[in-house]
Design an enzyme around this catalytic site. Structure first.
Site, PDB file in Angstrom:
ATOM      1  N   ARG A   1       3.610  -4.576   4.527  1.00  0.00           N
ATOM      2  CA  ARG A   1       4.619  -5.122   5.444  1.00  0.00           C
ATOM      3  C   ARG A   1       4.711  -4.314   6.737  1.00  0.00           C
ATOM      4  NH1 ARG A   1       9.932  -3.869   1.656  1.00  0.00           N
ATOM      5  NH2 ARG A   1       9.582  -1.633   1.373  1.00  0.00           N
TER       6      ARG A   1
ATOM      7  N   THR B   1       0.777  -5.664 -11.515  1.00  0.00           N
ATOM      8  CA  THR B   1       1.554  -4.608 -12.182  1.00  0.00           C
ATOM      9  C   THR B   1       2.808  -4.306 -11.375  1.00  0.00           C
ATOM     10  OG1 THR B   1       0.241  -2.889 -11.052  1.00  0.00           O
ATOM     11  CG2 THR B   1      -0.463  -3.528 -13.276  1.00  0.00           C
TER      12      THR B   1
ATOM     13  N   ARG C   1       5.999  -6.732 -10.022  1.00  0.00           N
ATOM     14  CA  ARG C   1       7.140  -7.375 -10.663  1.00  0.00           C
ATOM     15  C   ARG C   1       6.758  -8.815 -10.975  1.00  0.00           C
ATOM     16  NH1 ARG C   1       8.675  -3.221 -11.912  1.00  0.00           N
ATOM     17  NH2 ARG C   1      10.591  -2.114 -11.392  1.00  0.00           N
TER      18      ARG C   1
ATOM     19  N   HIS D   1       4.114  -4.852 -20.294  1.00  0.00           N
ATOM     20  CA  HIS D   1       4.743  -3.938 -19.334  1.00  0.00           C
ATOM     21  C   HIS D   1       4.469  -2.473 -19.698  1.00  0.00           C
ATOM     22  CE1 HIS D   1       8.191  -3.860 -16.206  1.00  0.00           C
ATOM     23  NE2 HIS D   1       7.384  -2.826 -16.029  1.00  0.00           N
TER      24      HIS D   1
ATOM     25  N   GLU E   1      10.889 -11.525 -18.122  1.00  0.00           N
ATOM     26  CA  GLU E   1      10.469 -10.829 -19.346  1.00  0.00           C
ATOM     27  C   GLU E   1      11.688 -10.267 -20.102  1.00  0.00           C
ATOM     28  OE1 GLU E   1       9.126  -6.420 -18.114  1.00  0.00           O
ATOM     29  OE2 GLU E   1       7.890  -7.966 -17.149  1.00  0.00           O
TER      30      GLU E   1
ATOM     31  N   PHE F   1       0.827  -1.217   0.000  1.00  0.00           N
ATOM     32  CA  PHE F   1       0.000   0.000   0.000  1.00  0.00           C
ATOM     33  C   PHE F   1       0.854   1.258   0.000  1.00  0.00           C
ATOM     34  CE2 PHE F   1      -3.805   2.436   1.667  1.00  0.00           C
ATOM     35  CZ  PHE F   1      -4.591   2.171   0.550  1.00  0.00           C
ATOM     36  N   GLY F   2       1.799   1.272  -0.959  1.00  0.00           N
ATOM     37  CA  GLY F   2       2.584   2.485  -1.178  1.00  0.00           C
ATOM     38  C   GLY F   2       1.850   3.430  -2.103  1.00  0.00           C
ATOM     39  N   ARG F   3       2.612   4.224  -2.849  1.00  0.00           N
ATOM     40  CA  ARG F   3       2.004   5.249  -3.698  1.00  0.00           C
ATOM     41  C   ARG F   3       1.071   4.646  -4.747  1.00  0.00           C
ATOM     42  NH1 ARG F   3       7.432   6.375  -3.040  1.00  0.00           N
ATOM     43  NH2 ARG F   3       7.996   8.368  -2.055  1.00  0.00           N
TER      44      ARG F   3
END
Length: 323
Positions: free
Chosen positions: A180, A240, A242, A289, A271, A156-158
């Site tokens: 985390r 979206t 990694r 991507h 990839e 739940f970052g940006r």
């Protein structure tokens, strides 16, 4: 005084390349071909700065040298799991990234994938192009309603918060997050969100799960057979973040045997190679991507790299230093 010599490992937006060339002794990759590990090692011995992207895997082996000339790796992108941080630290290198500027566009792609897989848009588009559509009928390509459903957000970052904004305020979705560290109550309140204590607690609650956590060894195959088995049988997985975060063999089996409803992927493990087990999964939407692939985001990323380089070579602390 000579300008610092910098290597740009891939083609960047023209406006950014022009400013880099003006401010530094910049060497551009006009062929836009990925550099090999040997070429990346050679670059670090020949340039004052190397400007890698997510496609440039700079492993521990790439740092196997006596003393590099490069003092900074100014990464074009938020994630830096493709850089062996121990190797960079061993040579005293600074590493920077480009946060903030791609959050909205990446969340847009996550929402695009969510809508596409829920409404079976990929299947419908393929059917039309193949000339197989026989017309409207009540049972044709019936999908899943999105509005009002529960969305789990892992990380739940940006970007995760931008996804929550779109889902909650745009589609009235209930938001459950797993992070985390504890998320402050005021941030959760913006999206009427609740925080699960663990991934095991989050997975069974959700109609959709969207991944926005870091990559790297710590989160490799975070989503595995056990986690997929905790999902509802009609739930959807969106990635979206990694590619290595998902065990793609486990995902392909879950899709083939329909133990989950479907998935949408913008990133892949290894990839641009795509796991062949994924290619025939009809209930899977795949994009190449495209998370940050808008003119606005890609230019802003480049200018953020330029700011970090300018500060570093002027003796100031780069604002986006990660090491």
């Amino acid at each position: 005084m000579a300008k610092p010599k910098v290597l740009v490992t891939r083609r960047w937006p023209a406006a950014v390349e022009a400013q880099l060339s003006e401010a530094f002794d910049a060497v551009l990759n006009t062929g836009d071909k990925p550099l090999t590990e040997d070429e990346l090692r050679a670059a670090m011995t020949s340039y004052d700065a190397v400007l890698p992207t997510v496609t440039d895997k700079i492993s521990a082996k790439a740092f196997d040298m006596a003393k590099p000339q490069a003092r900074i790796l100014a990464n074009y992108g938020v994630g830096y799991s493709h850089i062996d941080m121990h190797g960079a630290a061993g040579h005293g290198m600074t590493v920077t990234n480009t946060p903030d500027v791609l959050s909205e566009c990446t969340a847009d792609i996550a929402m695009t994938l969510l809508l596409m897989v829920a409404r079976r848009a990929g299947e419908g588009e393929r059917e039309l192009r193949a000339g197989e559509w026989t017309g409207w009928r009540p049972t044709h390509l019936v999908g899943t309603k999105v509005s009002g459903k529960t969305l789990g957000i892992v990380g739940f970052g940006r970007i995760g918060q931008e996804m929550a904004r779109r889902a909650h305020h745009g589609f009235g979705m209930k938001i459950v997050v797993q992070n985390r560290s504890r998320v402050s109550p005021d941030i959760l309140a913006r999206y009427n969100a609740t925080q699960a204590d663990s991934l095991e607690e989050l997975m069974p609650q959700c109609d959709f799960v969207s991944l926005h956590c870091p990559g790297g060894a710590a989160n490799r195959h975070l989503i595995n057979t056990r986690m997929l088995n905790l999902m509802k049988p009609d739930a959807f997985l969106i990635n979206t973040a990694r590619g290595e975060v998902i065990d793609e063999l486990a995902l392909s089996r879950a899709l083939w045997f329909e133990t989950i409803g479907g998935a949408g992927l913008d990133v892949f493990d290894g990839e641009p190679r795509i796991n062949p087990d994924l290619l025939d999964c009809e209930n899977l939407v795949m994009l190449p991507h495209l998370g940050s692939a808008t003119r606005e985001a890609r230019e802003a990323m480049g200018f953020r790299v330029l700011d970090n380089l300018t500060d570093f070579f002027a003796g100031r602390e780069p604002r986006d230093r990660v090491m």
